[in-house]
Structure formats: structure tokens, C-alpha cells
Design an enzyme around this catalytic site. Structure first.
Site, PDB file in Angstrom:
ATOM      1  N   ASP A  14      47.475  42.187  34.795  1.00  0.00           N
ATOM      2  CA  ASP A  14      48.082  43.092  33.826  1.00  0.00           C
ATOM      3  C   ASP A  14      49.314  43.752  34.448  1.00  0.00           C
ATOM      4  O   ASP A  14      49.201  44.494  35.436  1.00  0.00           O
ATOM      5  CB  ASP A  14      47.017  44.142  33.461  1.00  0.00           C
ATOM      6  CG  ASP A  14      47.513  45.139  32.439  1.00  0.00           C
ATOM      7  OD1 ASP A  14      48.708  45.129  32.080  1.00  0.00           O
ATOM      8  OD2 ASP A  14      46.667  45.948  32.004  1.00  0.00           O
ATOM      9  N   ILE A  15      50.466  43.516  33.866  1.00  0.00           N
ATOM     10  CA  ILE A  15      51.723  44.018  34.436  1.00  0.00           C
ATOM     11  C   ILE A  15      51.767  45.545  34.456  1.00  0.00           C
ATOM     12  O   ILE A  15      52.440  46.138  35.304  1.00  0.00           O
ATOM     13  CB  ILE A  15      52.931  43.421  33.668  1.00  0.00           C
ATOM     14  CG1 ILE A  15      54.206  43.482  34.499  1.00  0.00           C
ATOM     15  CG2 ILE A  15      53.127  44.095  32.300  1.00  0.00           C
ATOM     16  CD1 ILE A  15      55.356  42.656  33.928  1.00  0.00           C
ATOM     17  N   ASP A  38      54.207  44.361  25.091  1.00  0.00           N
ATOM     18  CA  ASP A  38      54.923  45.537  24.591  1.00  0.00           C
ATOM     19  C   ASP A  38      53.930  46.652  24.234  1.00  0.00           C
ATOM     20  O   ASP A  38      54.074  47.814  24.669  1.00  0.00           O
ATOM     21  CB  ASP A  38      55.730  45.097  23.349  1.00  0.00           C
ATOM     22  CG  ASP A  38      56.762  46.098  22.901  1.00  0.00           C
ATOM     23  OD1 ASP A  38      56.959  47.117  23.590  1.00  0.00           O
ATOM     24  OD2 ASP A  38      57.394  45.858  21.842  1.00  0.00           O
TER      25      ASP A  38
HETATM   26  N1  AR6 Z   1      50.507  41.964  31.347  1.00  0.00           N
HETATM   27  C1  AR6 Z   1      51.184  40.814  31.569  1.00  0.00           C
HETATM   28  N2  AR6 Z   1      51.413  39.895  30.610  1.00  0.00           N
HETATM   29  C2  AR6 Z   1      50.950  40.159  29.385  1.00  0.00           C
HETATM   30  C3  AR6 Z   1      50.231  41.332  29.065  1.00  0.00           C
HETATM   31  C4  AR6 Z   1      50.018  42.264  30.112  1.00  0.00           C
HETATM   32  N3  AR6 Z   1      49.364  43.414  29.921  1.00  0.00           N
HETATM   33  N4  AR6 Z   1      49.892  41.286  27.742  1.00  0.00           N
HETATM   34  C5  AR6 Z   1      50.359  40.121  27.254  1.00  0.00           C
HETATM   35  N5  AR6 Z   1      50.989  39.433  28.242  1.00  0.00           N
HETATM   36  P1  AR6 Z   1      54.151  38.648  24.020  1.00  0.00           P
HETATM   37  P2  AR6 Z   1      56.829  37.683  23.218  1.00  0.00           P
HETATM   38  C6  AR6 Z   1      51.646  38.119  28.180  1.00  0.00           C
HETATM   39  O1  AR6 Z   1      53.564  38.165  22.740  1.00  0.00           O
HETATM   40  O2  AR6 Z   1      56.318  36.296  23.026  1.00  0.00           O
HETATM   41  C7  AR6 Z   1      55.495  42.039  20.681  1.00  0.00           C
HETATM   42  O3  AR6 Z   1      54.845  42.406  19.509  1.00  0.00           O
HETATM   43  C8  AR6 Z   1      51.249  37.183  27.057  1.00  0.00           C
HETATM   44  O4  AR6 Z   1      50.003  36.551  27.344  1.00  0.00           O
HETATM   45  O5  AR6 Z   1      53.763  39.987  24.513  1.00  0.00           O
HETATM   46  O6  AR6 Z   1      58.128  37.898  23.935  1.00  0.00           O
HETATM   47  C9  AR6 Z   1      56.931  42.557  20.736  1.00  0.00           C
HETATM   48  O7  AR6 Z   1      57.055  43.804  20.115  1.00  0.00           O
HETATM   49  C10 AR6 Z   1      52.410  36.217  27.081  1.00  0.00           C
HETATM   50  O8  AR6 Z   1      52.225  35.218  28.112  1.00  0.00           O
HETATM   51  O9  AR6 Z   1      55.780  38.679  23.952  1.00  0.00           O
HETATM   52  C11 AR6 Z   1      57.675  41.491  19.995  1.00  0.00           C
HETATM   53  O10 AR6 Z   1      57.612  41.682  18.594  1.00  0.00           O
HETATM   54  C12 AR6 Z   1      53.605  37.087  27.477  1.00  0.00           C
HETATM   55  O11 AR6 Z   1      53.038  38.300  27.972  1.00  0.00           O
HETATM   56  C13 AR6 Z   1      56.940  40.228  20.360  1.00  0.00           C
HETATM   57  O12 AR6 Z   1      55.620  40.621  20.692  1.00  0.00           O
HETATM   58  C14 AR6 Z   1      54.545  37.430  26.341  1.00  0.00           C
HETATM   59  O13 AR6 Z   1      53.809  37.561  25.140  1.00  0.00           O
HETATM   60  C15 AR6 Z   1      57.549  39.555  21.576  1.00  0.00           C
HETATM   61  O14 AR6 Z   1      56.931  38.314  21.770  1.00  0.00           O
END
Ligand code: AR6
Length: 179
Positions: A14-15, A38
Site C-alpha cells: 500500500d503506497i 486516489d
Molecule cells: N497502493 C498502491 N497501489 C494501489 C493502491 C494503494 N493503496 N490502491 C490501488 N492501487 P487506479 P487509474 C493500484 O484505478 O487506473 C480513481 O478513481 C491499482 O491496483 O487507482 O490511474 C481516480 O480518481 C492499480 O494497479 O488508477 C481516477 O478517476 C493502480 O494503483 C481513476 O481512478 C492504479 O489504479 C484513475 O485510474
């Protein structure tokens, strides 16, 4: 290249838990929060983060903006907006590369030493993992080829699949530079 490769470390987890100088947020154009990483960052940072984000006037796709980290262990959050994947013909690779570049430039401007990236665009935005990890590694190596304050970059994988994609991309670039 060898040295640059060693400055890139893949971490699983978890980042929001990382005590690095800045964590990168995969945000949307509003910068007002959302799901995925996010949502996790806003929850962990507390309402002060949203209050600061409200003053930023959003963020273009491929750009980056910095805020404080508030209740996070990281003192800074660098928010960037990745492209939504629609097949790759609408500038997605250029925009994703720009996200990494802009975040790294901001980190350098802020004089940061350690930064952690999530897999920008690889969740809800649907960017193919292999392609995205190649872009991430390529842009990190390009940044390390120039002047920078950064000593270490973490590529943070929230699943084993993502970690594997990063590791493969790192091995391939090391092979290329060796050969
Ligand atoms: N720590 C690290 N990585 C994570 C965490 C965490 N806590 N949670 C999720 N990931 P995404 P996107 C990973 O969907 O595709 C949001 O609603 C996840 O498994 O978070 O850029 C924003 O507001 C994946 O591999 O981002 C935008 O509307 C990666 O982070 C939209 O999502 C990115 O997944 C952006 O979509």
C-alpha cells in the site's frame, strides 16, 4: 544504466504507508478524489488534502501538481492524471510518459530524494500493464541519465501481477543496456 537500474526498487503493498519524500497519486482531472489509489491517499491524508486540492483548479492529463501529505507518512503528494486507455491510438503512450516525466521534474524542483509511484492508469483507466511498465521504467532511466536530486524511486505494486510486470520491464531494459 546499471547504476540507474539499482536506484529503482519494486515494492509490493500500500503506497499510503510509505515514508518516502513523496508519493504519486493516480488522480483524475478534477483532483477532487475518486476510487483506487486516489481514494486510499485521500482517506489516509485526511480532509486537509481535499481542501488543498480544491484550490489547484484541476490538472490536465499528462500533467502533475504537488500538495502536502498531511496525515500521510510522506510529506508530499504529487498528483498526476494518467490517460484512459482506448486502444493506444489517442496519444496514450505520450500522455503516460508525460505523467512520469512531470512527476520526476516536480520532485527534482522540490529537491526530493525518494519518490514512490503507483501503476498510473493501470486500474480503472485500463492501461495494459506490460506497456505501462515499459513506459515507467524507460522514463525513470531517462530521468536518472540527467541531473537529479532523486536517489531512489519505488514502483509500488498493489498485486503480484503488477510487481511481475515491473520486474520484467527492469530486466529487459538491463538486458538491452548490456547488449
Ligand atoms: N497502493 C498502491 N497501489 C494501489 C493502491 C494503494 N493503496 N490502491 C490501488 N492501487 P487506479 P487509474 C493500484 O484505478 O487506473 C480513481 O478513481 C491499482 O491496483 O487507482 O490511474 C481516480 O480518481 C492499480 O494497479 O488508477 C481516477 O478517476 C493502480 O494503483 C481513476 O481512478 C492504479 O489504479 C484513475 O485510474
Amino acid at each position: 544504466m546499471q547504476t540507474a537500474n539499482r536506484r529503482i526498487e519494486v515494492l509490493e503493498g500500500d503506497i499510503t504507508k510509505l515514508a518516502v519524500d513523496a508519493i504519486v497519486n493516480a488522480a483524475n482531472n478534477s483532483l477532487l478524489g475518486g476510487g483506487g489509489v486516489d481514494g486510499a491517499i485521500h482517506r489516509a491524508a485526511g480532509p486537509e488534502l481535499l481542501a488543498e486540492c480544491r484550490n489547484l483548479g484541476g490538472c490536465a492529463t499528462g500533467a502533475a501538481k504537488a500538495t502536502r501529505g498531511y496525515r500521510l507518512p510522506a510529506p508530499w503528494v504529487i498528483h498526476t492524471v494518467g490517460p484512459v486507455w482506448t486502444g493506444g491510438a489517442r496519444g496514450e503512450p505520450v500522455l503516460l510518459a508525460s505523467c512520469y516525466r512531470e512527476c520526476l521534474l516536480l520532485a527534482r524542483e522540490l529537491g526530493l530524494r525518494r519518490i514512490a509511484f503507483p501503476a498510473i492508469s493501470c486500474g480503472v483507466y485500463g492501461y495494459p500493464l506490460e506497456l505501462a511498465s515499459n513506459i515507467a521504467v524507460r522514463e525513470l532511466l531517462a530521468h536518472f541519465a540527467g541531473e537529479t536530486t532523486l536517489e531512489q524511486v519505488n514502483l509500488v505494486a498493489f498485486s503480484p501481477e503488477v510487481a511481475q510486470a515491473y520486474r520484467r520491464a527492469l530486466v529487459e531494459t538491463a538486458d538491452q543496456s548490456a547488449g
